[in-house]
Design a protein around this motif. Structure first.
Motif, PDB file in Angstrom:
ATOM      1  N   LEU A  31       0.984  -1.113   0.096  1.00 36.88           N
ATOM      2  CA  LEU A  31       0.028   0.106   0.013  1.00 36.88           C
ATOM      3  C   LEU A  31       0.972   1.338   0.033  1.00 36.88           C
ATOM      4  O   LEU A  31       0.311   2.379  -0.453  1.00 36.88           O
ATOM      5  CB  LEU A  31      -1.041  -0.240   1.237  1.00 36.88           C
ATOM      6  CG  LEU A  31      -2.110   1.106   1.277  1.00 36.88           C
ATOM      7  CD1 LEU A  31      -2.751   1.006   0.092  1.00 36.88           C
ATOM      8  CD2 LEU A  31      -2.818   1.210   2.623  1.00 36.88           C
ATOM      9  N   ILE A  32       2.247   1.238   0.659  1.00 38.12           N
ATOM     10  CA  ILE A  32       2.748   2.495   0.772  1.00 38.12           C
ATOM     11  C   ILE A  32       3.217   3.044  -0.896  1.00 38.12           C
ATOM     12  O   ILE A  32       3.519   4.221  -0.870  1.00 38.12           O
ATOM     13  CB  ILE A  32       4.175   2.142   1.559  1.00 38.12           C
ATOM     14  CG1 ILE A  32       4.787   3.649   1.981  1.00 38.12           C
ATOM     15  CG2 ILE A  32       5.078   1.231   1.081  1.00 38.12           C
ATOM     16  CD1 ILE A  32       4.096   4.532   2.987  1.00 38.12           C
ATOM     17  N   THR A  33       3.371   2.073  -1.611  1.00 41.44           N
ATOM     18  CA  THR A  33       3.809   2.321  -2.876  1.00 41.44           C
ATOM     19  C   THR A  33       2.648   2.435  -3.788  1.00 41.44           C
ATOM     20  O   THR A  33       2.612   3.493  -4.855  1.00 41.44           O
ATOM     21  CB  THR A  33       4.785   1.478  -3.569  1.00 41.44           C
ATOM     22  OG1 THR A  33       4.010   0.212  -3.698  1.00 41.44           O
ATOM     23  CG2 THR A  33       6.027   1.164  -2.790  1.00 41.44           C
ATOM     24  N   LEU A  34       1.697   1.796  -3.474  1.00 39.16           N
ATOM     25  CA  LEU A  34       0.507   1.954  -4.260  1.00 39.16           C
ATOM     26  C   LEU A  34      -0.490   3.072  -4.015  1.00 39.16           C
ATOM     27  O   LEU A  34      -1.245   3.811  -5.085  1.00 39.16           O
ATOM     28  CB  LEU A  34      -0.471   0.781  -4.242  1.00 39.16           C
ATOM     29  CG  LEU A  34      -1.629   0.552  -4.944  1.00 39.16           C
ATOM     30  CD1 LEU A  34      -1.249   0.214  -6.484  1.00 39.16           C
ATOM     31  CD2 LEU A  34      -2.686  -0.760  -4.724  1.00 39.16           C
ATOM     32  N   VAL A  81      -9.994   0.939   1.048  1.00 37.23           N
ATOM     33  CA  VAL A  81      -8.851   0.280   1.720  1.00 37.23           C
ATOM     34  C   VAL A  81      -9.120   0.687   3.217  1.00 37.23           C
ATOM     35  O   VAL A  81      -8.750  -0.179   4.017  1.00 37.23           O
ATOM     36  CB  VAL A  81      -7.540   0.792   1.126  1.00 37.23           C
ATOM     37  CG1 VAL A  81      -6.133  -0.017   2.128  1.00 37.23           C
ATOM     38  CG2 VAL A  81      -7.254   0.221  -0.246  1.00 37.23           C
ATOM     39  N   VAL A  82      -9.066   1.977   3.557  1.00 31.09           N
ATOM     40  CA  VAL A  82      -9.486   2.321   5.006  1.00 31.09           C
ATOM     41  C   VAL A  82     -10.697   1.469   5.446  1.00 31.09           C
ATOM     42  O   VAL A  82     -10.432   1.203   6.643  1.00 31.09           O
ATOM     43  CB  VAL A  82      -9.666   3.968   4.981  1.00 31.09           C
ATOM     44  CG1 VAL A  82     -10.180   4.402   6.385  1.00 31.09           C
ATOM     45  CG2 VAL A  82      -8.242   4.771   4.600  1.00 31.09           C
ATOM     46  N   TRP A  83     -11.601   1.574   4.864  1.00 34.02           N
ATOM     47  CA  TRP A  83     -12.936   0.920   5.301  1.00 34.02           C
ATOM     48  C   TRP A  83     -12.576  -0.606   5.702  1.00 34.02           C
ATOM     49  O   TRP A  83     -13.007  -1.272   6.500  1.00 34.02           O
ATOM     50  CB  TRP A  83     -14.157   1.252   4.178  1.00 34.02           C
ATOM     51  CG  TRP A  83     -15.490   0.641   4.749  1.00 34.02           C
ATOM     52  CD1 TRP A  83     -15.830  -0.720   4.479  1.00 34.02           C
ATOM     53  CD2 TRP A  83     -16.344   1.104   5.928  1.00 34.02           C
ATOM     54  NE1 TRP A  83     -17.148  -0.948   5.092  1.00 34.02           N
ATOM     55  CE2 TRP A  83     -17.260   0.019   6.006  1.00 34.02           C
ATOM     56  CE3 TRP A  83     -16.360   2.459   6.383  1.00 34.02           C
ATOM     57  CZ2 TRP A  83     -18.409   0.479   6.892  1.00 34.02           C
ATOM     58  CZ3 TRP A  83     -17.524   2.851   7.231  1.00 34.02           C
ATOM     59  CH2 TRP A  83     -18.398   1.535   7.197  1.00 34.02           C
ATOM     60  N   MET A 140       1.341   0.845   6.332  1.00 34.75           N
ATOM     61  CA  MET A 140       1.155   0.779   5.040  1.00 34.75           C
ATOM     62  C   MET A 140       1.976  -0.184   4.081  1.00 34.75           C
ATOM     63  O   MET A 140       1.796  -0.463   3.024  1.00 34.75           O
ATOM     64  CB  MET A 140       0.986   2.136   4.089  1.00 34.75           C
ATOM     65  CG  MET A 140       0.048   3.112   4.744  1.00 34.75           C
ATOM     66  SD  MET A 140       0.096   4.565   4.142  1.00 34.75           S
ATOM     67  CE  MET A 140      -0.618   4.508   2.478  1.00 34.75           C
ATOM     68  N   ARG A 141       3.229  -0.387   5.031  1.00 32.91           N
ATOM     69  CA  ARG A 141       4.048  -1.376   4.639  1.00 32.91           C
ATOM     70  C   ARG A 141       3.552  -3.021   4.831  1.00 32.91           C
ATOM     71  O   ARG A 141       4.174  -3.758   4.090  1.00 32.91           O
ATOM     72  CB  ARG A 141       5.378  -1.064   5.014  1.00 32.91           C
ATOM     73  CG  ARG A 141       6.130   0.253   4.711  1.00 32.91           C
ATOM     74  CD  ARG A 141       7.609   0.439   5.186  1.00 32.91           C
ATOM     75  NE  ARG A 141       7.924   1.726   4.960  1.00 32.91           N
ATOM     76  CZ  ARG A 141       8.491   2.246   3.644  1.00 32.91           C
ATOM     77  NH1 ARG A 141       8.297   1.384   2.660  1.00 32.91           N
ATOM     78  NH2 ARG A 141       8.809   3.515   3.577  1.00 32.91           N
ATOM     79  N   ASP A 147       9.571   7.119   9.453  1.00 32.42           N
ATOM     80  CA  ASP A 147       8.751   6.461   8.196  1.00 32.42           C
ATOM     81  C   ASP A 147       7.265   6.986   8.232  1.00 32.42           C
ATOM     82  O   ASP A 147       6.242   6.424   8.465  1.00 32.42           O
ATOM     83  CB  ASP A 147       8.628   5.014   8.765  1.00 32.42           C
ATOM     84  CG  ASP A 147       8.097   4.184   7.645  1.00 32.42           C
ATOM     85  OD1 ASP A 147       7.912   4.860   6.368  1.00 32.42           O
ATOM     86  OD2 ASP A 147       7.580   3.142   7.690  1.00 32.42           O
ATOM     87  N   PRO A 148       7.374   8.248   7.796  1.00 28.21           N
ATOM     88  CA  PRO A 148       5.790   9.186   7.759  1.00 28.21           C
ATOM     89  C   PRO A 148       5.132   8.425   6.946  1.00 28.21           C
ATOM     90  O   PRO A 148       5.449   8.088   5.570  1.00 28.21           O
ATOM     91  CB  PRO A 148       6.374  10.540   7.510  1.00 28.21           C
ATOM     92  CG  PRO A 148       7.701  10.498   6.779  1.00 28.21           C
ATOM     93  CD  PRO A 148       8.407   9.254   7.248  1.00 28.21           C
TER      94      PRO A 148
END
Length: 241
Positions: free
Chosen positions: A37-40, A52-54, A152-153, A191-192
């Motif tokens: 998710l961090i890159t997407l 995704v949050v839901w 997110m990683r 790692d913000p």
């Protein structure tokens, strides 16, 4: 992780084999063909981000809903159901425990609270207002399961759009506010995470600012590098603030 696969209907890889050598443990599990998710995240539309949050909110609710056979044993358990050491950032940098029951876990954090006051006074020559220093909050029961490091990683979106939750190394049975604390650590500069993700954390995991503040205020005790704090037995069931 295997317990989650067996009892909680969320998308997480299944374990197929586990083996060790002299220094390492190896896990053979499902491969999820997708993107972290961090890159997407920058490529997703606003509505897809909210989906995704839901989904993560729904996963957290399902993890909290299931009750294990021994609901008063905190932390991770081994194959026989016995408690093992707790390894997650809420305990500092070193494993702690194991804890036989919830009261021992609460007593350990109260011990760290007292240690913080003592170290601040005698080592750093800084007085802490102990009267206004919050106590460990045990107002919520232990829940199964706390992932402990939902970042997110550790979320992968497969090519068919399924949201997968990965890396359960910090998981265990803890108060439900541990999830919020684990997610909020990614507001730091190390790692913000994107602001929208951070803004949505209370929606996903609940709002536990006071409990997070408690851990921040006892950080001196948690980061004591000179000795491993041992479990503290105490029958006191007093709730914290």
């Amino acid at each position: 992780m295997q317990l989650v696969c067996e009892h909680v209907p969320i998308s997480t890889p299944r374990i197929h084999n586990l083996f060790f050598d002299d220094r390492h443990m190896y896990i053979v599990m499902d491969y999820v063909d997708g993107e972290d998710l961090i890159t997407l995240w920058p490529k997703l539309s606003l509505w897809r981000k909210l989906y995704v949050v839901w989904t993560i909110r729904r996963y957290i609710q399902k993890l909290r809903a299931w009750r294990p056979p021994k609901p008063d044993i905190p932390g991770p358990i081994d194959a026989s159901g016995e408690p093992v050491d707790c390894e997650c950032p809420q305990f500092g940098e070193w494993p702690q425990g194991p804890f036989a029951n919830y009261s021992e876990l609460c007593a350990w954090f109260e011990h760290v609270r007292a240690l913080t006051v003592d170290m601040a006074k005698h080592r750093f020559h800084h007085e802490i207002d102990e009267k206004n220093l919050p106590h460990f909050d045990r107002s919520t029961p232990l829940v199964f399961f706390i992932h402990g490091d939902i970042s997110m990683r550790n979320i992968r979106v497969s090519k068919d759009g399924t949201v997968w939750l990965l890396d359960w190394g910090f998981s265990g049975m803890y108060p439900q506010w541990f999830e919020y604390v684990g997610m909020m650590k990614y507001r730091a500069w190390i790692d913000p995470h994107p602001w929208l993700w951070m803004f949505c954390i209370p929606f996903m995991a609940g709002w536990y600012h006071k409990q997070a503040s408690f851990l921040d205020k006892i950080r001196i005790g948690l980061q004591n590098p000179f000795w491993r704090i041992t479990p503290v037995k105490a029958p006191d069931n007093r709730g914290g603030e």
